[in-house]
Design an enzyme around this catalytic site. Structure first.
Site, PDB file in Angstrom:
ATOM      1  N   LYS A 143       0.727  -1.343   0.109  1.00 52.39           N
ATOM      2  CA  LYS A 143       0.133  -0.018   0.033  1.00 52.39           C
ATOM      3  C   LYS A 143       0.785   1.273  -0.045  1.00 52.39           C
ATOM      4  O   LYS A 143       0.591   2.282  -0.635  1.00 52.39           O
ATOM      5  CB  LYS A 143      -1.027  -0.160   1.099  1.00 52.39           C
ATOM      6  CG  LYS A 143      -1.849   1.384   1.387  1.00 52.39           C
ATOM      7  CD  LYS A 143      -2.938   1.389   0.400  1.00 52.39           C
ATOM      8  CE  LYS A 143      -3.605   2.663   0.493  1.00 52.39           C
ATOM      9  NZ  LYS A 143      -4.550   2.999  -0.579  1.00 52.39           N
TER      10      LYS A 143
ATOM     11  N   LYS B 141      -0.785  11.748   5.592  1.00 51.58           N
ATOM     12  CA  LYS B 141      -0.348  10.545   6.839  1.00 51.58           C
ATOM     13  C   LYS B 141       0.416   9.412   6.022  1.00 51.58           C
ATOM     14  O   LYS B 141       1.309   8.886   6.555  1.00 51.58           O
ATOM     15  CB  LYS B 141      -1.750   9.927   7.345  1.00 51.58           C
ATOM     16  CG  LYS B 141      -1.665   9.035   7.977  1.00 51.58           C
ATOM     17  CD  LYS B 141      -2.099   7.683   7.636  1.00 51.58           C
ATOM     18  CE  LYS B 141      -3.351   7.437   6.843  1.00 51.58           C
ATOM     19  NZ  LYS B 141      -3.875   6.752   6.589  1.00 51.58           N
TER      20      LYS B 141
END
Ligand code: NAD
Length: 298
Positions: free
Chosen positions: A172, A240
């Protein structure tokens, strides 16, 4: 096998994913920090859990879809968290995007209590969550992956076992590098062509038919040129992810110069008040630096 599923985190992604599990016939117990999403799921047939631990105590599988690493740590390990309510043999699938190192740490704690885990972050955005066509990248044991596969099939199309615990989060992180840099590339192409006098729609049409074509451009290009920045994926959540990527790169001694630069541009967007806009609002930073808006239409 009949499975009771618990679902924690009913935001932009979690809510449609939970609805797809109901549609697939699973019995679902849900919990979220804010109440309105819970009410929506209950109206669709889910049961409301009294707390995270309560959800865990009623479930064979618990799925979490939370913003960031500290959220997953507290929901898993906190006083009234998943491990506090878990029966032995529970499988916890964290589908949030968090740091691979945190995924491994949480897994170690869970294993000590006889609880199984998978990290299974997703790609495909809110549209993919609604359509049940997400790409799901999974880290953990092959046995747990096979146990979870029917559940994943209700949520996504491309479902890949990537390796041991943390491997899903690592893939990811790779995905988020490519998405961030592509948004920046599309933004620069659009502002260049537009300020030079070409209609943005024409630029998108031409680039979309050649080597520069990308899913990012297909899905976000039309909304970018209209300045529609309702999220989608919030800019602050993408930053983030960039933080996770930079930390992971430091751990392994990998140099990511362009990712670091785009991280700075996300800071400009967020400090300018755009943290809750879609990440494609990165375009507006290029526009401001170039003193040109696509809305001027050349
Ligand atoms: P969101 O902010 O819309 O949703 C997060 C939800 O978690 C909210 O409903 C919030 O109330 C809930 N929550 C937070 N802390 C909680 C707690 N302690 N207990 C219970 N509920 C809690 O975020 P999102 O866009 O749905 O993203 C969720 C995750 O999926 C993030 O890690 C994000 O990076 C990732 N992701 C998002 C997208 C996207 O397009 N939005 C795509 C892929 C991956």
């Amino acid at each position: 096998m009949a499975q009771n599923i618990g679902f924690i985190g009913l935001g932009i992604m979690g809510k449609p994913m939970a609805l797809n599990l109901l549609k697939a016939g699973y019995a679902l117990t849900v919990f979220n920090r804010s109440r309105p999403a819970i009410a929506e799921l209950v109206a669709a047939g889910a049961t409301a859990g009294a707390s995270v631990a309560d959800v865990a105590s009623q479930s064979d599988i618990v799925i979490t879809m939370l913003p960031d690493s500290p959220d997953v740590e507290s929901v898993m390990l906190g006083q009234d968290g998943i491990l506090a309510g878990a029966r032995e043999g529970l499988l916890v699938i964290d589908m949030s995007t968090i740091a691979p190192a945190v995924a491994q740490r949480v897994t170690d704690e869970a294993h000590q209590r006889g609880v199984h885990t998978l990290d299974a972050p997703v790609s495909g955005g809110d549209k993919g969550a609604i359509a049940g066509t997400l790409s799901i990248m999974v880290g953990g044991s092959v046995e747990d992956f096979e146990r979870a596969l029917p559940v994943f099939e209700a949520l996504g199309k491309t479902i890949t076992h990537c390796g041991p615990s943390g491997a899903g989060q690592t893939v990811k992180a790779c995905n988020q590098v490519a998405v961030a840099l592509t948004i920046q590339a599309v933004s620069e192409a659009l502002v260049l062509g537009s300020k030079a006098g070409v209609q943005p729609e024409i630029i998108l049409k031409v680039l979309g038919g050649g080597l520069a074509q990308s899913r990012v451009m297909d899905m976000r290009g039309p909304t970018m040129i209209e300045h529609h920045f309702e999220p989608g994926f919030k800019a602050r959540l993408h930053q983030k992810d960039l933080r996770i990527i930079t930390q992971t790169a430091q751990t392994y001694g990998v140099v990511l110069p362009m990712t670091t630069l785009v991280d700075q541009l996300f800071t400009a967007l967020i400090e300018g008040g755009g943290g809750d806009l879609d990440h494609s609002a990165l375009l507006t930073v290029v526009e401001q630096l170039s003193n040109h808006s696509l809305m001027q239409k050349a």
